[in-house]
Scaffold this motif. Structure first.
Motif, PDB file in Angstrom:
ATOM      1  N   ASP A 194       9.205   7.149   9.131  1.00  0.00           N
ATOM      2  CA  ASP A 194       9.605   6.838   7.750  1.00  0.00           C
ATOM      3  C   ASP A 194       8.463   6.190   6.986  1.00  0.00           C
ATOM      4  O   ASP A 194       8.329   4.965   6.977  1.00  0.00           O
ATOM      5  N   GLY A 240      10.241   4.209   3.579  1.00  0.00           N
ATOM      6  CA  GLY A 240      11.314   3.223   3.697  1.00  0.00           C
ATOM      7  C   GLY A 240      12.687   3.755   3.345  1.00  0.00           C
ATOM      8  O   GLY A 240      13.653   3.002   3.307  1.00  0.00           O
ATOM      9  N   THR A 245       9.195  -1.571  13.340  1.00  0.00           N
ATOM     10  CA  THR A 245       8.123  -1.798  12.377  1.00  0.00           C
ATOM     11  C   THR A 245       6.825  -2.093  13.126  1.00  0.00           C
ATOM     12  O   THR A 245       6.477  -3.252  13.346  1.00  0.00           O
ATOM     13  N   ASN A 266       9.552   2.672  10.741  1.00  0.00           N
ATOM     14  CA  ASN A 266       9.194   2.354   9.364  1.00  0.00           C
ATOM     15  C   ASN A 266       7.721   1.965   9.312  1.00  0.00           C
ATOM     16  O   ASN A 266       7.303   0.969   9.908  1.00  0.00           O
TER      17      ASN A 266
END
Length: 802
Positions: free
Chosen positions: A71, A74, A145, A293
């Motif tokens: 991603d 986001g 993340t 992400n």
């Protein structure tokens, strides 16, 4: 069951009439097996591309298929915004307060509006909060993340682990893995290195190859040391110093050391390992949707992580068995820059390999982008499904038309002018789907997503989502969850090692950490053979058991012991420098106790440590020795899906001929109406087609669109009334229509039976060892290293995390 809840079918939306642009009642159901030939989604901002992508992932999750999603913007974290109760309070933390201000309402009022909008939108598409609840029950959602602690961090730079044997034994795969790893790392340093011409690339590749060839993990410190003092004397036919002088190597080592010393580096070494199997399934075997992400990273960091991730996916893929069913989905949003038509960034070679080879392993790849120029169309020659929304420019449309023309081999021909007209008239949320498994392209509009679309999710919002989602509290040994060997008390320690009397064997659990305190444990290493003819099991292995000894008369109770997942061959004979030692309980200092404890340990293992296997009663699949319950659940789930898909294909073949026969009879009856009733004849032809599609819709066949049988049957009456003197034909139509209805009922009954092929509770199978098949290889005082943190002890032996 809803009309769209078909076996292996993804409910993406409804068909659109190409002539009128009107949404029809025909459901657009996409066969999950088609996704093994991969897919690409193209659409400009505002086309509905994000909604289609989220809907696709939701449907995969509803079918129990794990998803690994990259991603860059986001948007995909919206998948965690699923509210079964559809209550305004659930929406309130995620509404845009500036939107409320612009609308002259309070945020609470806006949340109520959004809740009502989502409830109505779902209802219009035959969905409800219950389907959202089912989605949340079927899969685990997680946001990772890398390079940040906002979500779940990923340990990417702690070390470069040696690949599995499947890659080490494949020269091409190993070369790809090494090249991708080194290219990504050098890119992180701002070095755009050619694998064949760059000294940096060749040196680091040789260092990795050397370490992995010895089965070692290469960490950053080891790589820096290897650059300065390589463990080999030649590269090719040249000496190392001639190929890459020491002064120049020192500059490269300094660049890596500066990276290692930078304030933001630490987060790249923390968190979960880069383990694709763990991203796809929880330790309990539940399918997982893992969202990577990377919106917070700069371009070089993104490229580094994506290339490392794709290489890890390749490694995982090659450890899987072949299958024609969809095993997992790799979804990558905003592919721009990672798979360009020109150039060869580190992310491109592994992506090309995945597109060429992943089908055989059941891994489907879906790529999404706004601009067609971002994609290497030659690389997408193996992509079976294209979903194209509104495009921004005529050049974009021309590029897509060219690609579609080349991808239409084997399909009913559609002229370039027809495709051009369809693409030019696409509205919001309307897509043209070209699927090589279908006869013609299909126009459809996307369904309402179950996830609330709040826009890009920020780092602070990800922190909120991640609360309570991190696996924690359990000791991780060699990447697997394991209980600590026992409850360790904070006993007094001293810098000096206690003296042990003659006859007491002592060993040390290896550790790479400093400042540890060694705690004494009783260790028994048992050699055990488990044999069972019925289960077709005959395996042997070692079982290390460790426990703390007490000071009382019953100092040792083997029932309190825990398995210590440490290879006995790695046990050491001496302690680390600077270590301290806890006090030794008196019973462990008496050498006469050890032979007795050895016999008790053997009896305990035979009586209380069976080999535990699991069996899926629906498919008959049994776990392998050493396979965790979670890994087996994942494998059994896929085995059930394979059996289901094979059964569906068998039913399709079984009933296709019967439907064809009935349709032929319908056409013959229609011919009796007479040539003069051409209009009625045409209506009846369409009716016959609708009836056939309705029957096969239960099997999810044909063109992936279903029309209810009752629509076809009612059409029979309308078309017959248009004719004259058709009494005989009407009678035959009624008879054949009833046969169609009977066939539909029979098909549906068999389809319903297929729903129970997999997904039941596992049966536990325990195989006990005979007393004669248990021997104690080692009974010793073992020193286990621990580090004190915040008043608690953390295991500090090699490979442990906690």
């Amino acid at each position: 069951m809803s009309d769209y809840e078909k076996l292996g079918a993804f409910y993406l939306g409804k068909a659109v009439d190409g002539g009128t642009a009107a949404v029809t009642d025909e459901l657009l159901l996409y066969d999950s097996a088609d996704l093994t030939t991969h897919a690409v989604i193209i659409g400009m901002t505002g086309s509905g591309k994000t909604g289609l992508g989220l809907g696709l992932i939701e449907e995969a999750a509803m079918d129990g298929i794990p998803v690994l999603a990259v991603d860059p913007k986001g948007d995909l974290a919206n998948l965690l915004l699923t509210f079964p109760d559809l209550a305004p309070a659930d929406f309130r933390p995620w509404v845009d307060e500036s939107e409320a201000t612009r609308g002259g309402i309070t945020p609470d009022e806006l949340a109520a509006q959004k809740a009502a909008m989502w409830q109505k939108g779902l209802a219009d598409w035959g969905q409800s909060g219950e389907r959202i609840r089912t989605l949340k029950e079927k899969v685990d959602f997680a946001v990772y993340t890398p390079g940040s602690s906002a979500g779940r961090p990923i340990s990417v730079l702690k070390g470069f682990d040696a690949p599995p044997p499947e890659i080490m034994d494949d020269a091409d795969a190993l070369r790809e893995r090494i090249g991708g790893t080194v290219s990504g790392l050098l890119g992180l340093l701002g070095i755009d290195a050619d694998p064949l011409r760059s000294r940096e690339h060749v040196l680091l590749s040789t260092l990795l190859s050397h370490a992995w060839g010895e089965g070692r993990t290469m960490d950053m410190a080891g790589m820096i040391a290897g650059i300065q003092t390589p463990p080999f004397t030649q590269i090719g036919v040249m000496g190392v110093d001639a190929f890459y002088p020491p002064k120049d190597r020192f500059d490269l080592a300094m660049s890596l050391n500066n990276l290692l010393a930078s304030p933001g580096f630490a987060v790249w070494t923390q968190g979960e390992p880069l383990d694709v199997g763990r991203f796809l399934f929880t330790p309990e075997g539940k399918p997982r949707v893992s969202i990577m992400n990377i919106a917070h990273l700069n371009d070089s960091e993104r490229m580094f992580f994506v290339s490392m991730l794709l290489n890890a996916v390749l490694g995982w893929m090659r450890t899987q068995s072949g299958t024609s069913s969809l095993r997992a989905l790799l979804y990558m949003d905003e592919i721009a820059g990672f798979f360009p038509p020109n150039g060869n960034p580190p992310s491109k070679p592994p992506m090309l390999t995945l597109l060429k080879q992943a089908r055989a392993f059941g891994l489907g790849v879906t790529l999404a982008t706004q601009n067609p120029v971002d994609l290497d169309y030659k690389g997408l020659s193996n992509t079976g499904t294209w979903m194209i929304g509104r495009l921004q420019t005529d050049n974009d449309k021309a590029r897509v038309l060219e690609a579609l023309q080349g991808a239409s081999a084997g399909q009913e021909a559609m002229s370039k002018a027809e495709l051009d007209k369809l693409l030019s008239g696409l509205g919001k949320r309307v897509f043209l789907m070209h699927n090589v498994h279908d006869a013609r392209p299909t126009l459809f509009t996307t369904r309402w997503t179950m996830s609330y679309l709040a826009g890009p999710i920020t780092g602070s919002q990800i922190r909120k989502l991640a609360q309570g989602k991190v696996d924690g509290g359990q000791l991780m040994v060699d990447g697997k969850t394991a209980p600590p060997p026992s409850t360790i008390n904070l006993q007094p320690s001293t810098a000096a090692k206690p003296l042990l009397p003659p006859g007491v064997t002592e060993v040390y659990i290896p550790t790479t950490e400093t400042g540890v305190t060694y705690h004494p444990h009783l260790l028994a290493v048992a050699n055990v053979r488990y044999s069972n003819l019925k289960a077709r099991v005959d395996v042997s292995g070692t079982l290390p058991l460790a426990l703390e000894a007490g000071d009382g008369p019953i100092a040792v109770n083997w029932a309190d012991a825990a398995e210590l997942p440490v290879n006995p061959a790695t046990l050491e004979k001496s302690a680390n420098d600077g270590a301290s030692f806890a006090e030794v309980p008196a019973p462990l200092l008496d050498a006469k106790n050890y032979p007795k404890w050895s016999k008790e340990a053997a009896k305990y293992v035979a009586a209380s440590k069976p080999l535990t296997l699991w069996q899926d009663p629906s498919s008959g699949v049994m776990s392998s020795p050493g396979e965790s319950e979670g890994d087996f659940r994942a494998r059994a789930s896929h085995a059930g899906r394979e059996a289901r898909d094979a059964a569906v294909q068998k039913l399709r073949a079984k009933y296709a001929s019967k439907v064809a026969t009935l349709q032929t009879r319908l056409e013959r009856a229609q011919m009796k109406v007479g040539q003069q009733q051409a209009q009625a004849q045409q209506a009846q032809l369409q009716t016959a087609m609708n009836v056939g599609v309705g029957v096969l819709g239960a099997l999810f066949g044909g063109g992936r669109r279903t029309t209810a049988l009752r629509s076809g049957v009612s059409g029979v009456g309308r078309s017959m009334r248009e004719g004259q003197d058709v009494q005989a034909a009407q009678a035959e139509w009624a008879q054949v229509s009833q046969q169609m209805q009977d066939l539909q009922n029979q098909v549906q009954a068999e389809v319903d039976a297929l729903s129970g092929i997999s997904g039941g509770e596992l049966e536990r199978v325990e195989i006990r060892a005979k007393a004669a098949d248990v021997s104690i290889l080692l009974i010793a005082l073992a020193w286990l290293p621990f580090v004190s943190e915040n008043g608690a002890l953390r295991a500090a032996w090699a490979g442990a995390e906690g």
